[in-house]
Design an enzyme around this catalytic site. Structure first.
Site, PDB file in Angstrom:
ATOM      1  N   PRO A  11      -7.828   6.704   7.342  1.00 47.28           N
ATOM      2  CA  PRO A  11      -9.073   6.055   6.981  1.00 47.28           C
ATOM      3  C   PRO A  11      -8.998   4.537   6.974  1.00 47.28           C
ATOM      4  CG  PRO A  11      -8.091   7.142   5.082  1.00 47.28           C
ATOM      5  CD  PRO A  11      -7.328   7.607   6.291  1.00 47.28           C
ATOM      6  N   ASN A  12     -10.089   3.961   7.445  1.00 43.02           N
ATOM      7  CA  ASN A  12     -10.349   2.514   7.451  1.00 43.02           C
ATOM      8  C   ASN A  12      -9.552   1.755   8.504  1.00 43.02           C
ATOM      9  OD1 ASN A  12     -12.264   2.483   5.250  1.00 43.02           O
ATOM     10  ND2 ASN A  12     -10.529   2.977   3.932  1.00 43.02           N
ATOM     11  N   ARG A  19     -11.220  -7.181   9.270  1.00 45.16           N
ATOM     12  CA  ARG A  19     -11.228  -7.551   7.844  1.00 45.16           C
ATOM     13  C   ARG A  19      -9.765  -7.709   7.404  1.00 45.16           C
ATOM     14  NH1 ARG A  19     -15.901  -7.343   8.608  1.00 45.16           N
ATOM     15  NH2 ARG A  19     -17.605  -6.244   7.586  1.00 45.16           N
ATOM     16  N   TYR A  24      -3.322  -7.275   7.337  1.00 44.39           N
ATOM     17  CA  TYR A  24      -3.137  -6.346   8.455  1.00 44.39           C
ATOM     18  C   TYR A  24      -3.078  -7.027   9.827  1.00 44.39           C
ATOM     19  CZ  TYR A  24      -4.232  -2.946   4.831  1.00 44.39           C
ATOM     20  OH  TYR A  24      -4.212  -2.203   3.683  1.00 44.39           O
ATOM     21  N   ASN A  75       0.098   6.764  10.819  1.00 44.52           N
ATOM     22  CA  ASN A  75      -0.244   5.869   9.719  1.00 44.52           C
ATOM     23  C   ASN A  75      -1.405   6.543   8.990  1.00 44.52           C
ATOM     24  OD1 ASN A  75      -1.093   3.968   7.927  1.00 44.52           O
ATOM     25  ND2 ASN A  75      -1.104   2.269   9.393  1.00 44.52           N
ATOM     26  N   ALA A  78      -4.641   5.302   3.336  1.00 41.63           N
ATOM     27  CA  ALA A  78      -4.555   5.590   1.901  1.00 41.63           C
ATOM     28  C   ALA A  78      -4.219   7.063   1.614  1.00 41.63           C
ATOM     29  CB  ALA A  78      -5.852   5.200   1.215  1.00 41.63           C
ATOM     30  N   HIS A  81      -0.805   8.138   0.051  1.00 42.94           N
ATOM     31  CA  HIS A  81      -0.494   8.125  -1.380  1.00 42.94           C
ATOM     32  C   HIS A  81      -1.150   9.269  -2.146  1.00 42.94           C
ATOM     33  CE1 HIS A  81       0.650   4.221   0.038  1.00 42.94           C
ATOM     34  NE2 HIS A  81      -0.605   3.879   0.279  1.00 42.94           N
ATOM     35  N   ASP A  88       1.631  19.063   3.935  1.00 41.07           N
ATOM     36  CA  ASP A  88       1.795  20.479   4.289  1.00 41.07           C
ATOM     37  C   ASP A  88       1.636  20.689   5.794  1.00 41.07           C
ATOM     38  OD1 ASP A  88       2.248  21.202   1.663  1.00 41.07           O
ATOM     39  OD2 ASP A  88       0.213  21.951   1.306  1.00 41.07           O
ATOM     40  N   GLU A  99       6.576   7.805  10.218  1.00 41.45           N
ATOM     41  CA  GLU A  99       5.513   7.248   9.360  1.00 41.45           C
ATOM     42  C   GLU A  99       5.501   5.732   9.533  1.00 41.45           C
ATOM     43  OE1 GLU A  99       6.216   8.215   5.257  1.00 41.45           O
ATOM     44  OE2 GLU A  99       4.622   6.882   4.532  1.00 41.45           O
ATOM     45  N   HIS A 101       3.592   2.020   8.390  1.00 43.14           N
ATOM     46  CA  HIS A 101       2.654   1.209   7.602  1.00 43.14           C
ATOM     47  C   HIS A 101       2.726  -0.218   8.110  1.00 43.14           C
ATOM     48  CE1 HIS A 101       1.810   4.509   5.052  1.00 43.14           C
ATOM     49  NE2 HIS A 101       3.109   4.729   4.940  1.00 43.14           N
ATOM     50  N   ILE A 102       1.564  -0.755   8.412  1.00 42.11           N
ATOM     51  CA  ILE A 102       1.490  -2.115   8.959  1.00 42.11           C
ATOM     52  C   ILE A 102       1.976  -3.124   7.918  1.00 42.11           C
ATOM     53  CG2 ILE A 102      -0.131  -3.863   9.816  1.00 42.11           C
ATOM     54  CD1 ILE A 102      -1.925  -1.410  10.696  1.00 42.11           C
ATOM     55  N   SER A 103       1.500  -2.968   6.699  1.00 42.53           N
ATOM     56  CA  SER A 103       1.888  -3.888   5.623  1.00 42.53           C
ATOM     57  C   SER A 103       3.141  -3.370   4.922  1.00 42.53           C
ATOM     58  CB  SER A 103       0.736  -4.003   4.609  1.00 42.53           C
ATOM     59  OG  SER A 103       0.501  -2.757   3.975  1.00 42.53           O
ATOM     60  N   ARG A 108       3.253  -4.454  -2.517  1.00 43.18           N
ATOM     61  CA  ARG A 108       1.849  -4.401  -2.936  1.00 43.18           C
ATOM     62  C   ARG A 108       1.719  -3.596  -4.245  1.00 43.18           C
ATOM     63  NH1 ARG A 108      -1.711  -2.847   2.121  1.00 43.18           N
ATOM     64  NH2 ARG A 108      -3.329  -3.622   0.707  1.00 43.18           N
ATOM     65  N   ARG A 112       0.791   2.127  -4.184  1.00 43.89           N
ATOM     66  CA  ARG A 112       1.146   2.247  -2.756  1.00 43.89           C
ATOM     67  C   ARG A 112       2.641   2.513  -2.555  1.00 43.89           C
ATOM     68  NH1 ARG A 112      -3.606   0.397  -0.170  1.00 43.89           N
ATOM     69  NH2 ARG A 112      -4.667  -1.175  -1.425  1.00 43.89           N
TER      70      ARG A 112
HETATM   71  O1  CA2 Z   1      -0.080  -0.834   5.579  1.00 45.77           O
HETATM   72  C1  CA2 Z   1      -0.623   0.168   6.060  1.00 45.77           C
HETATM   73  O2  CA2 Z   1      -0.595   0.442   7.250  1.00 45.77           O
HETATM   74  C2  CA2 Z   1      -1.423   1.093   5.138  1.00 45.77           C
HETATM   75  O3  CA2 Z   1      -1.176   2.426   5.551  1.00 45.77           O
HETATM   76  C3  CA2 Z   1      -2.877   0.733   5.348  1.00 45.77           C
HETATM   77  C4  CA2 Z   1      -3.818   1.477   4.417  1.00 45.77           C
HETATM   78  C5  CA2 Z   1      -3.358   1.374   2.970  1.00 45.77           C
HETATM   79  O4  CA2 Z   1      -4.186   2.163   2.141  1.00 45.77           O
HETATM   80  C6  CA2 Z   1      -1.923   1.800   2.799  1.00 45.77           C
HETATM   81  O5  CA2 Z   1      -1.546   1.646   1.453  1.00 45.77           O
HETATM   82  C7  CA2 Z   1      -1.011   0.975   3.690  1.00 45.77           C
HETATM   83  C8  CA2 Z   1      -5.214   0.890   4.500  1.00 45.77           C
HETATM   84  C9  CA2 Z   1      -5.775   0.881   5.866  1.00 45.77           C
HETATM   85  C10 CA2 Z   1      -7.032   0.093   5.835  1.00 45.77           C
HETATM   86  O6  CA2 Z   1      -7.019  -0.768   6.934  1.00 45.77           O
HETATM   87  C11 CA2 Z   1      -7.861  -1.813   6.927  1.00 45.77           C
HETATM   88  C12 CA2 Z   1      -7.698  -2.710   7.958  1.00 45.77           C
HETATM   89  C13 CA2 Z   1      -8.499  -3.818   8.005  1.00 45.77           C
HETATM   90  C14 CA2 Z   1      -9.479  -4.019   7.035  1.00 45.77           C
HETATM   91  C15 CA2 Z   1      -9.642  -3.109   6.012  1.00 45.77           C
HETATM   92  C16 CA2 Z   1      -8.830  -2.000   5.967  1.00 45.77           C
END
Ligand code: CA2
Length: 145
Positions: A11-12, A19, A24, A75, A78, A81, A88, A99, A101-103, A108, A112
């Site tokens: 998601p997102n 954003r 990111y 990836n 959210a 978590h 499963d 797996e 994660h960009i960040s 954080r 997370r």
């Molecule tokens: O660091 C990552 O890749 C995450 O999986 C990104 C998730 C976050 O919930 C994880 O804790 C870490 C969030 C993805 C949302 O991506 C956005 C990108 C740009 C603007 C808003 C959200």
């Protein structure tokens, strides 16, 4: 063994590059898809690149991957978590799971720091920006027999 790899995004992540670039980066998901496709060509991998905001859709894709893929780069956003259901589904997949994660989630918020997905992942790439997807593909290519 198939050379098919699924790259799954939760998601997102469709908002990538639009954003919160301070967290990111500036690359969009379309940029990441393009880079993964190009690297897949170089490595001899067929890449299926997907994103959904729906947990059930991600689970359905993991089930499809069971039938045809040797690896998954995921990836889960959210859902990382929260989702025992995605864990499963991955537990029913026999290939390699990486797996991404960009960040750097460990720098954080504490919520997370825990990942259900890590209980299944063969490798975890955190905080390397969108390059993490390519590192995941390279790892899967290196593991192919
Ligand atoms: O660091 C990552 O890749 C995450 O999986 C990104 C998730 C976050 O919930 C994880 O804790 C870490 C969030 C993805 C949302 O991506 C956005 C990108 C740009 C603007 C808003 C959200």
């Amino acid at each position: 063994m198939s050379n098919f790899v699924y790259v799954l995004n939760g998601p997102n992540l469709n908002l990538l590059g639009k954003r919160q670039p301070e967290i990111y980066g500036h690359e969009t998901l379309a940029d990441v898809e393009r880079d993964c496709g190009a690297l897949g060509d170089e490595l001899g991998l067929r890449v299926r690149f997907l994103q959904s905001n729906w947990e059930g859709q991600i689970i359905d894709w993991i089930h499809e991957a069971r039938e045809e893929a040797s690896g998954i780069v995921i990836n889960p956003g959210a859902f990382t978590h929260t989702s025992v259901a995605i864990l499963d589904a991955l537990n029913a997949f026999e290939g390699t799971v990486i797996e991404v994660h960009i960040s750097n989630v460990h720098r954080r918020e504490s919520f997370r720091h825990h990942s259900y997905i890590s209980l299944r992942a063969d490798g975890i790439i955190v905080g390397c920006g969108t390059l993490g997807y390519q590192l995941g593909l390279r790892r899967i290519a290196a593991m192919a027999p």
